[in-house]
Design a protein around this motif. Structure first.
Motif, PDB file in Angstrom:
ATOM      1  N   HIS A  75     -25.260  18.683 -25.660  1.00 40.23           N
ATOM      2  CA  HIS A  75     -25.430  17.786 -24.511  1.00 40.23           C
ATOM      3  C   HIS A  75     -24.100  17.713 -23.794  1.00 40.23           C
ATOM      4  O   HIS A  75     -23.072  17.511 -24.421  1.00 40.23           O
ATOM      5  CB  HIS A  75     -25.856  16.403 -25.019  1.00 40.23           C
ATOM      6  CG  HIS A  75     -26.394  15.519 -23.951  1.00 40.23           C
ATOM      7  ND1 HIS A  75     -25.574  14.919 -23.035  1.00 40.23           N
ATOM      8  CD2 HIS A  75     -27.653  15.144 -23.645  1.00 40.23           C
ATOM      9  CE1 HIS A  75     -26.317  14.190 -22.203  1.00 40.23           C
ATOM     10  NE2 HIS A  75     -27.578  14.319 -22.557  1.00 40.23           N
ATOM     11  N   PRO A  76     -24.096  17.893 -22.472  1.00 38.34           N
ATOM     12  CA  PRO A  76     -22.805  17.920 -21.790  1.00 38.34           C
ATOM     13  C   PRO A  76     -22.127  16.553 -21.663  1.00 38.34           C
ATOM     14  O   PRO A  76     -20.931  16.472 -21.425  1.00 38.34           O
ATOM     15  CB  PRO A  76     -23.137  18.490 -20.413  1.00 38.34           C
ATOM     16  CG  PRO A  76     -24.561  18.202 -20.226  1.00 38.34           C
ATOM     17  CD  PRO A  76     -25.202  18.184 -21.574  1.00 38.34           C
ATOM     18  N   GLU A  77     -22.888  15.491 -21.821  1.00 42.45           N
ATOM     19  CA  GLU A  77     -22.313  14.161 -21.602  1.00 42.45           C
ATOM     20  C   GLU A  77     -22.157  13.377 -22.896  1.00 42.45           C
ATOM     21  O   GLU A  77     -21.302  12.511 -22.992  1.00 42.45           O
ATOM     22  CB  GLU A  77     -23.213  13.353 -20.656  1.00 42.45           C
ATOM     23  CG  GLU A  77     -23.457  14.017 -19.330  1.00 42.45           C
ATOM     24  CD  GLU A  77     -22.306  13.819 -18.377  1.00 42.45           C
ATOM     25  OE1 GLU A  77     -22.064  12.681 -17.981  1.00 42.45           O
ATOM     26  OE2 GLU A  77     -21.648  14.816 -18.028  1.00 42.45           O
ATOM     27  N   SER A  78     -23.007  13.671 -23.858  1.00 48.55           N
ATOM     28  CA  SER A  78     -22.988  12.872 -25.071  1.00 48.55           C
ATOM     29  C   SER A  78     -22.630  13.735 -26.264  1.00 48.55           C
ATOM     30  O   SER A  78     -23.241  14.776 -26.502  1.00 48.55           O
ATOM     31  CB  SER A  78     -24.359  12.226 -25.266  1.00 48.55           C
ATOM     32  OG  SER A  78     -24.611  12.027 -26.624  1.00 48.55           O
ATOM     33  N   LEU A  79     -21.623  13.290 -27.011  1.00 47.03           N
ATOM     34  CA  LEU A  79     -21.184  14.058 -28.169  1.00 47.03           C
ATOM     35  C   LEU A  79     -22.183  13.974 -29.305  1.00 47.03           C
ATOM     36  O   LEU A  79     -22.267  14.860 -30.140  1.00 47.03           O
ATOM     37  CB  LEU A  79     -19.843  13.520 -28.656  1.00 47.03           C
ATOM     38  CG  LEU A  79     -18.611  14.040 -27.973  1.00 47.03           C
ATOM     39  CD1 LEU A  79     -17.406  13.331 -28.511  1.00 47.03           C
ATOM     40  CD2 LEU A  79     -18.473  15.517 -28.234  1.00 47.03           C
ATOM     41  N   SER A 335     -18.230  19.483 -28.528  1.00 46.00           N
ATOM     42  CA  SER A 335     -17.362  19.406 -27.352  1.00 46.00           C
ATOM     43  C   SER A 335     -16.069  18.630 -27.599  1.00 46.00           C
ATOM     44  O   SER A 335     -15.200  18.618 -26.744  1.00 46.00           O
ATOM     45  CB  SER A 335     -18.082  18.733 -26.196  1.00 46.00           C
ATOM     46  OG  SER A 335     -19.406  19.090 -26.169  1.00 46.00           O
ATOM     47  N   ASP A 336     -15.954  17.951 -28.726  1.00 48.52           N
ATOM     48  CA  ASP A 336     -14.684  17.267 -28.994  1.00 48.52           C
ATOM     49  C   ASP A 336     -13.815  18.076 -29.944  1.00 48.52           C
ATOM     50  O   ASP A 336     -12.809  17.574 -30.445  1.00 48.52           O
ATOM     51  CB  ASP A 336     -14.930  15.859 -29.549  1.00 48.52           C
ATOM     52  CG  ASP A 336     -15.659  15.913 -30.873  1.00 48.52           C
ATOM     53  OD1 ASP A 336     -16.211  16.973 -31.194  1.00 48.52           O
ATOM     54  OD2 ASP A 336     -15.687  14.898 -31.585  1.00 48.52           O
ATOM     55  N   ASN A 337     -14.193  19.319 -30.182  1.00 46.01           N
ATOM     56  CA  ASN A 337     -13.382  20.235 -30.966  1.00 46.01           C
ATOM     57  C   ASN A 337     -13.291  19.840 -32.436  1.00 46.01           C
ATOM     58  O   ASN A 337     -12.386  20.269 -33.133  1.00 46.01           O
ATOM     59  CB  ASN A 337     -11.972  20.337 -30.360  1.00 46.01           C
ATOM     60  CG  ASN A 337     -11.240  21.563 -30.849  1.00 46.01           C
ATOM     61  OD1 ASN A 337     -11.850  22.583 -31.107  1.00 46.01           O
ATOM     62  ND2 ASN A 337      -9.936  21.441 -30.985  1.00 46.01           N
ATOM     63  N   ARG A 338     -14.207  19.041 -32.936  1.00 46.64           N
ATOM     64  CA  ARG A 338     -14.070  18.580 -34.315  1.00 46.64           C
ATOM     65  C   ARG A 338     -15.123  19.176 -35.241  1.00 46.64           C
ATOM     66  O   ARG A 338     -14.868  19.321 -36.420  1.00 46.64           O
ATOM     67  CB  ARG A 338     -14.214  17.067 -34.374  1.00 46.64           C
ATOM     68  CG  ARG A 338     -13.168  16.373 -33.597  1.00 46.64           C
ATOM     69  CD  ARG A 338     -12.467  15.363 -34.419  1.00 46.64           C
ATOM     70  NE  ARG A 338     -11.179  15.165 -33.804  1.00 46.64           N
ATOM     71  CZ  ARG A 338     -10.250  14.391 -34.278  1.00 46.64           C
ATOM     72  NH1 ARG A 338     -10.462  13.736 -35.375  1.00 46.64           N
ATOM     73  NH2 ARG A 338      -9.098  14.261 -33.674  1.00 46.64           N
TER      74      ARG A 338
ATOM     75  N   THR B 723      -6.048  16.784 -29.434  1.00 46.45           N
ATOM     76  CA  THR B 723      -7.319  16.395 -28.848  1.00 46.45           C
ATOM     77  C   THR B 723      -7.517  14.906 -29.071  1.00 46.45           C
ATOM     78  O   THR B 723      -6.933  14.327 -29.970  1.00 46.45           O
ATOM     79  CB  THR B 723      -8.483  17.155 -29.496  1.00 46.45           C
ATOM     80  OG1 THR B 723      -8.446  16.912 -30.902  1.00 46.45           O
ATOM     81  CG2 THR B 723      -8.399  18.626 -29.233  1.00 46.45           C
ATOM     82  N   LYS B 724      -8.341  14.360 -28.231  1.00 43.06           N
ATOM     83  CA  LYS B 724      -8.595  12.929 -28.350  1.00 43.06           C
ATOM     84  C   LYS B 724      -9.917  12.750 -29.076  1.00 43.06           C
ATOM     85  O   LYS B 724     -10.910  13.405 -28.723  1.00 43.06           O
ATOM     86  CB  LYS B 724      -8.692  12.329 -26.951  1.00 43.06           C
ATOM     87  CG  LYS B 724      -7.795  11.148 -26.762  1.00 43.06           C
ATOM     88  CD  LYS B 724      -7.897  10.710 -25.318  1.00 43.06           C
ATOM     89  CE  LYS B 724      -7.153   9.427 -25.089  1.00 43.06           C
ATOM     90  NZ  LYS B 724      -7.346   8.968 -23.725  1.00 43.06           N
ATOM     91  N   GLN B 725      -9.881  11.887 -30.029  1.00 47.28           N
ATOM     92  CA  GLN B 725     -11.090  11.714 -30.817  1.00 47.28           C
ATOM     93  C   GLN B 725     -12.205  11.132 -29.946  1.00 47.28           C
ATOM     94  O   GLN B 725     -11.993  10.184 -29.198  1.00 47.28           O
ATOM     95  CB  GLN B 725     -10.793  10.766 -31.966  1.00 47.28           C
ATOM     96  CG  GLN B 725     -11.863  10.789 -33.020  1.00 47.28           C
ATOM     97  CD  GLN B 725     -11.389  10.154 -34.301  1.00 47.28           C
ATOM     98  OE1 GLN B 725     -10.503   9.317 -34.279  1.00 47.28           O
ATOM     99  NE2 GLN B 725     -11.963  10.545 -35.414  1.00 47.28           N
ATOM    100  N   GLY B 726     -13.372  11.736 -30.078  1.00 45.86           N
ATOM    101  CA  GLY B 726     -14.531  11.212 -29.356  1.00 45.86           C
ATOM    102  C   GLY B 726     -14.532  11.483 -27.872  1.00 45.86           C
ATOM    103  O   GLY B 726     -15.279  10.862 -27.132  1.00 45.86           O
ATOM    104  N   HIS B 727     -13.678  12.399 -27.430  1.00 52.51           N
ATOM    105  CA  HIS B 727     -13.660  12.719 -26.002  1.00 52.51           C
ATOM    106  C   HIS B 727     -14.161  14.135 -25.800  1.00 52.51           C
ATOM    107  O   HIS B 727     -13.758  15.058 -26.508  1.00 52.51           O
ATOM    108  CB  HIS B 727     -12.243  12.592 -25.448  1.00 52.51           C
ATOM    109  CG  HIS B 727     -11.863  11.182 -25.173  1.00 52.51           C
ATOM    110  ND1 HIS B 727     -11.588  10.714 -23.925  1.00 52.51           N
ATOM    111  CD2 HIS B 727     -11.731  10.128 -25.994  1.00 52.51           C
ATOM    112  CE1 HIS B 727     -11.298   9.434 -23.974  1.00 52.51           C
ATOM    113  NE2 HIS B 727     -11.372   9.050 -25.230  1.00 52.51           N
ATOM    114  N   ILE B 728     -15.016  14.291 -24.816  1.00 52.70           N
ATOM    115  CA  ILE B 728     -15.549  15.613 -24.532  1.00 52.70           C
ATOM    116  C   ILE B 728     -14.494  16.416 -23.790  1.00 52.70           C
ATOM    117  O   ILE B 728     -13.874  15.931 -22.837  1.00 52.70           O
ATOM    118  CB  ILE B 728     -16.831  15.499 -23.695  1.00 52.70           C
ATOM    119  CG1 ILE B 728     -17.932  14.912 -24.561  1.00 52.70           C
ATOM    120  CG2 ILE B 728     -17.230  16.840 -23.138  1.00 52.70           C
ATOM    121  CD1 ILE B 728     -19.182  14.581 -23.822  1.00 52.70           C
ATOM    122  N   ILE B 729     -14.270  17.604 -24.268  1.00 60.25           N
ATOM    123  CA  ILE B 729     -13.330  18.491 -23.588  1.00 60.25           C
ATOM    124  C   ILE B 729     -14.147  19.396 -22.686  1.00 60.25           C
ATOM    125  O   ILE B 729     -14.854  20.281 -23.157  1.00 60.25           O
ATOM    126  CB  ILE B 729     -12.539  19.311 -24.608  1.00 60.25           C
ATOM    127  CG1 ILE B 729     -11.792  18.376 -25.569  1.00 60.25           C
ATOM    128  CG2 ILE B 729     -11.583  20.233 -23.910  1.00 60.25           C
ATOM    129  CD1 ILE B 729     -11.256  19.072 -26.780  1.00 60.25           C
TER     130      ILE B 729
END
Lengths: 445, 809
Positions: A75-79, A335-338, B723-729
């Motif tokens: 989803h582009p808006e919601s992680l 999308s948060d690279n985690r 990176t910022k936690q919980g932020h969409i890149i």
């Protein structure tokens, strides 16, 4: 009489408030702190050992599909939201924080071949084996309402893939040809064909959004410009590429997952030779997805493992597998690279940490700085044999292990044979072909 | 067949209508001719020709008879008369005629290929604009994601106010009310009323007023500052002087007032009287307040507090005294009068004997009226004596007085030295008051200790009282005090006379020294001294009472002297240094001998050389002997291969490279590889490095907090990707890419690790450290910064002498 005494100014060592950092006067004279290198080496060794100790990447499994998970979409808006389409035509929307399915819909008859979310995240598109492109609302229908698509486009042939433009109301499908559709129209704006074979995936460039890349069954990777009438160029590899993924930070780079166990990173301007050949998988690579930082990508393979490659390295830095995970068909990097998500044959979606030993949750500043330090130490001493050995050590399933070994032997044999041939033939008649060039058959203008 | 064909082809559909007959005949004729022509065996293949009907017949009655002749374009122009303009046209037409035909259009594939090529070139050209950004990101030390983070900035209040609008019903209600009251909403500084009032004031007026206000404010602030400064002055002396000055001023004023305006003076006097009465009523300065109590606690340790208390009491006295404007004729009366209130006070206070006030009072009283003190003091003291000092508080107070006494005595001593001559004379006269006590001492030996203590107090009293009693100078009083001490000293001297008496002057010195040591050292000093005391003295110093300590102190001080005298004869044998030095020279020879003797057997140097030789031998490459006995000759036991054969099959080893230690006679360098260490060593040069030294220096620069300052440590350990936690890149976009590059360019000077700037900034923090270390730190820092950039790295290496810096490109 004035008495001379030693005195210190309390301002130098007394904190103003209780929460101030405690200043510890320290002498950095190197003679007082000897053995810098051995001490740091020991620390690095400990750090790298601890990293392996804490490497527990597997987080969760999302089960609920009744057939293999064929495709996924972020989803582009919601992680926390992820969409998945299965081989039985079912599409599920998952909530990752709760680790549960929030919505299920029977989208197609037969496979859901492709799935993509509109750039705004309000709706999504699916293509399936029933020759239909369906446009769905992201919101689940109200109570008592039927689960129905917003639009349905029926085509003449089966669509095998779909991708949405990153900014406009345009999407692209592939099958017999690559079609560019306007969301408002029921016929394609533009169709690209080059050759006759079927095209298995198409992807929009996230930066230069008018560019597309596609992989076709006749071993081609074809590039398109949405604005042009014709495709741009194609490169023919030794084997078929299953899918490709554009680097989200480097506009001209893309990586293709190939059937010959390798991944190829190309610069779209120089297609005659890939920038890097990534080899480690021991079976066909089925899917690839870039990390949002563009520094790494994750690949899913038929060999039942997921590997993480640095974009500029030839070998993987990490391999994920579990006993129950079968052929991994689709993979996504959050999308948060985690996190990494992989959907596999045995109907599960698995959630992994992108960095195996990372501690989740909020870190205290001290923790953070200590982790940073140990990271730097590992980097600094990465070439030392013990550290390298520990850092590289992974447990592999027997199948992969033996397969890798076998392939190594084969590769070595081939190399040796070529060497011998070169040795025993006229100089120059057996040219030395670099590994990168070996896999490229031709570039067609 | 051909003929048939021909025939077929030649057949024409007849379309003509008008000249049918003519054309028919003609046709027949031609046919005949052709038939004849074809008879002559020659196979003349004639192309089928399509003849048009219009050749013969035309509906427009135009015959096309000249159809075979080609018409040239230029001929078309014939009918027109030649003119100059047409010539050029003709020429052009001729030219056209000579040109080749237009090429065929390309095939579809070809055109598409070209299109593709062009499109691809265009696309790849477009995309090269990202090159710089991509390179920059790849080489960046640190990347922060998401890329376009909005920076939090404080908006100016005006902006907020102007953009803000009432939305919720509550807000709207409030705004309605404000509007009703004509309260300005957007510019809430002045109400209309205020504005009106502002308008009422003229400009000049306003200016004047403003200036006035300014002046007043400045003055105020000036005075405030001054007062603050004065208030901050901690010097007691200053304040005292200040107070005194004020008093003097007041007195002077009063005097002047008396001269000028006696009535006013009287009034003033009455006022003072009133104050006195109030004081008597309120008992304000009786040292019973909170402050006084706190001071009372401090008084034990603090001279200042004591003095402050004293001052209070004095003030009390002063205030409670009835003012006498009259001459000092009835001074005695005054004294008597003053006695009364003082005694009242005393009665109040003396209920608590432990109260330090009481003592203070005593003293103060003593200054004023010695007689009374004499009357009161002895009973207390005797009390203390008989009670055998059961109460600690009392003891403390007494201690205190003693200490005071001691202090004063110390002062005295200084003066005493000046007035030594006088002292002798005066001391003879002053004997009387003390003699009584000494005689007492002589009488009763059991009470000796108590009396000793009494004696001290007597002394104290003496020197306090004497000035009042006898009107003598304080120095004299002190002298008397000293005498008193001498008396005490005399007591032991009953038994040991001669040398002791002679030492008296010296003793005074020792006393002074002891005094200088300070009170805290007393206890320790005593112990030391008591240890040294002879048995006789110990008998004397057998004390149970703490009060006795003071006594002992004095005795000790005496004893000290004596001990010094006696100990001078004693010599302690200690290994003194000089003797040792002398011995060393003698012993050196001895030592050598001993060592020689001990290591007589082993020749270390020889052993070492042997070892070295053997290691050299072991390291040398050996000849390989490939001779096989029995080949080509007789074999068997006892037979040796011939020398010729041996020579032939011997492979001589090439001498290897010289040993590392071949020029170092005193060293053996082991050139064997240490396997245990090798497991941890890097065998080959890793990729990004060009030579070993680069790699070594990169390893050598430490990054831990143990070796770096906090800031440097933080810089050295910053992660590559944040990176910022919980932020969409989100993927890179045009805007944030080119914005970011601009920002990076702007930020670059700040980001470049200029070693000068941070050092100067860091200096205050590093100041306490030794300069060398801070400099080193900076160097290390610069080294690390160099290492982080890929192209050039700057390294710190360690040579045998110290750290030095080297740059390698």
């Amino acid at each position: 009489m004035k008495v001379k005494i030693l005195c210190r100014n309390p301002d130098d060592y007394v904190r103003e408030t209780k929460k101030d950092i405690q200043k510890v006067p320290r002498n950095y004279d190197p003679t007082l702190h000897p053995f810098e290198v051995p001490r740091e080496y020991t620390r690095a060794l400990n750090a790298v050992k601890l990293e392996r100790v804490f490497a527990k990447p597997y987080l969760a499994s999302l089960d609920g599909h009744r057939d293999g998970v064929n495709c996924m979409a972020k989803h582009p808006e919601s992680l926390a939201t992820i969409l998945s389409g299965a081989c039985d035509g079912e599409v599920k929307i998952w909530n990752l924080t709760k680790r549960e399915c929030t919505r299920t819909l029977q989208a197609h008859e037969g496979f859901v071949r492709g799935l993509c979310v509109r750039f705004c995240g309000t709706s999504f598109f699916t293509v399936g084996d029933d020759k239909a492109v369906k446009h769905w609302n992201m919101e689940s229908p109200g109570y008592g309402e039927q689960e129905e698509p917003l639009h349905t486009i029926l085509g003449k042939t089966v669509y095998t893939g779909i991708d949405h433009h990153w900014k406009d109301a345009v999407f692209a499908t592939c099958g017999q040809q690559v079609d560019i559709w306007n969301e408002q129209r029921s016929s394609p704006m533009r169709s690209f064909t080059w050759g006759v074979d079927s095209i298995c995936s198409v992807k929009f460039n996230p930066i230069e959004t008018y560019l597309l890349g596609s992989c076709s069954s006749d071993r081609n990777i074809v590039l398109y410009d949405m604005r042009q009438a014709t495709p741009l160029k194609k490169v023919i590899l030794e084997m078929r590429s299953n899918t490709l993924c554009w680097n989200p930070m480097e506009a001209f780079m893309f990586t293709a997952a190939n059937e010959d166990y390798n991944l190829y990173t190309f610069d779209m301007r120089f297609l005659d030779m890939p920038v890097m050949v990534h080899m480690d998988h021991v079976s066909a690579v089925l899917d690839v997805d870039y990390s949002p930082t563009g520094k790494e990508f994750v690949s899913a393979s038929f060999d039942k493992s997921v590997r993480i490659f640095p974009a500029d390295k030839g070998h993987s830095r990490e391999v994920y597998h579990t006993k129950r995970m079968q052929h991994v068909i689709s993979v996504k990097w959050s999308s948060d690279n985690r996190y990494i998500l992989c959907g596999s044959d045995e109907m599960n979606i698995r959630l992994w940490k992108a960095n195996a030993s990372e501690k989740l949750g909020v870190l205290t500043p001290r923790e953070k700085s200590s982790l940073n330090y140990s990271q730097k130490l590992k980097e600094k001493f990465q070439h030392h044999p013990q550290i390298k050995r520990i850092a590289r050590h992974r447990h592999l399933p027997r199948a992969i292990y033996s397969q890798a070994k076998e392939q190594r032997i084969m590769r070595e044999a081939r190399r040796k044979k070529e060497m011998n041939r070169r040795k025993h033939s006229k100089p120059g008649s057996v040219p030395l072909v670099p590994e990168k060039k070996k896999h490229i058959v031709a570039v067609v203008k | 067949m051909a003929k048939e064909e021909d025939l077929f082809y030649s057949e024409h559909p007849v379309s003509a209508s008008e000249d049918e007959g003519d054309s028919d005949e003609e046709r027949k004729h031609r046919k005949l001719l052709e038939a004849i022509g074809s008879l002559d065996g020659k196979k003349r293949r004639k192309l089928g020709e399509r003849t048009e009907a219009s050749l013969q017949v035309s509906e427009f009655s135009v015959s096309s008879e000249g159809a075979n002749n080609k018409i040239e374009l230029s001929e078309l122009l014939q009918p027109i008369k030649a003119s100059s303009s047409l010539v050029t046209l003709k020429k052009q037409l001729n030219k056209v005629k000579h040109n080749a035909a237009v090429e065929l259009p390309l095939s579809k594939e070809e055109t598409q290929r070209i299109q593709r090529q062009v499109a691809y070139e265009k696309a790849s050209k477009d995309i090269t604009k990202w090159d710089r950004i991509v390179l920059q990101n790849r080489e960046a030390d640190q990347l922060v994601f998401p890329l376009n983070q909005e920076q939090l900035a404080v908006k100016p209040i005006e902006e907020v106010l102007t953009t803000w609008k009432a939305r919720t019903p509550l807000e709207q209600e409030i705004f309605n009310i404000l509007h009703k009251n004509k309260q300005p909403v957007t510019d809430p500084l002045l109400t209309p009323l205020e504005e009106a009032s502002l308008k009422a004031m003229s400009l000049e007026e306003a200016k004047l007023r403003r200036a006035e206000l300014q002046k007043a404010r400045a003055l105020q602030s000036y005075y405030e500052a001054k007062a603050r400064r004065a208030k901050k002055i901690k010097s007691k002396k200053y304040h005292r002087v200040q107070k005194k000055g004020k008093q003097k001023e007041a007195l002077k004023e009063f005097e002047t007032l008396k001269m000028k305006n006696p009535e006013a003076a009287l009034e003033e006097l009455q006022k003072m009287e009133r104050v006195r009465i109030e004081e008597r009523m309120s008992l304000k300065h009786q040292n019973s307040g909170k402050w006084a109590r706190s001071k009372a606690i401090m008084a034990k340790y603090d001279q200042e507090a004591r003095r402050a208390m004293q001052e209070q009491l004095d003030k009390n006295k002063e205030l409670t005294q009835k003012l006498q404007v009259v001459s000092d004729s009835d001074e005695a009366q005054v004294e008597e009068e003053t006695l009364v209130p003082a005694s009242i006070n005393e009665v109040q206070v003396s209920t608590d004997s432990s109260n330090p006030w009481m003592l203070g009072k005593l003293r103060s009283d003593a200054k004023d009226s010695g007689i009374e003190e004499e009357l009161q003091e002895p009973p207390i003291l005797s009390n203390a004596g008989t009670k055998n000092m059961m109460e600690e508080e009392e003891e403390l107070s007494e201690e205190e007085t003693l200490l005071q006494e001691f202090e004063e005595r110390r002062h005295l001593r200084k003066q005493q030295q000046k007035e030594e001559d006088r002292e002798v004379e005066q001391s003879s006269g002053e004997m009387d008051p003390d003699k009584r006590q000494t005689s007492d001492l002589e009488d009763d030996k059991k009470d000796e200790q108590i009396l000793d203590s009494e004696d001290i107090f007597q002394n104290l009293l003496n020197h306090n009282g004497q000035p009042d009693e006898l009107g003598r100078s304080p120095t004299c009083a002190m002298e008397s005090d000293a005498n008193g001490l001498e008396k005490i000293a005399d007591e032991p001297s009953v038994r040991e006379e001669g040398p002791f008496l002679a030492e008296q002057l010296q003793r005074a010195q020792t006393m002074e020294e002891v005094g200088a040591l300070g009170r805290e050292e007393w206890a320790g000093g005593e112990e030391v001294q008591t240890d040294a005391v002879t048995r006789e003295e110990e008998q004397q110093t057998m004390i149970t009472v703490p009060e006795e300590k003071k006594n002992k102190r004095k005795k000790n001080s005496l004893i000290n002297l004596k001990r010094v005298l006696s100990s001078s004869s004693r010599t302690i044998k200690t290994p003194a240094l000089p003797t040792a030095v002398e011995e060393e020279e003698e012993e050196e020879g001895n030592q050598k001998l001993i060592i020689k003797e001990a290591f007589a057997g082993d020749d270390v140097i020889k052993d070492f050389l042997k070892e070295k030789r053997s290691s050299e031998q072991a390291g040398k490459p050996k000849n390989i002997d490939l001779t096989l006995p029995g080949w080509g000759e007789w074999g068997g036991t006892g037979l040796k291969p011939s020398t010729k054969k041996r020579k032939r099959f011997l492979i001589r080893a090439t001498p290897g490279p010289p040993r590392k230690d071949h020029k170092l006679p005193n060293v053996i360098i082991n050139e064997k590889r240490d396997l245990l260490a090798a497991a941890h060593q890097v065998n080959e040069l890793p990729f990004p490095f060009n030579n070993c030294r680069q790699f070594q220096s990169s390893i050598r620069a430490p990054i831990g907090a143990t070796w770096n300052t906090q800031r440097a440590f933080q810089r050295l350990t910053t992660p590559h990707v944040i990176t910022k936690q919980g932020h969409i890149i989100a993927a890179m976009t045009d805007e944030d890419a080119f914005q970011s590059t601009q920002a990076a360019q702007q930020a670059k000077p700040a980001y470049s690790l200029n070693p000068q700037k941070p050092r100067t900034r860091r200096k205050p923090a590093d100041a306490p450290q030794p300069l060398s270390s801070s400099a080193k730190e900076a160097r290390r820092f610069s080294a690390s910064s160099g290492a982080s950039s890929t192209a050039v790295s700057c390294h710190r290496t360690f040579s045998g002498k110290g750290w030095r810096e080297c740059d390698c490109a």
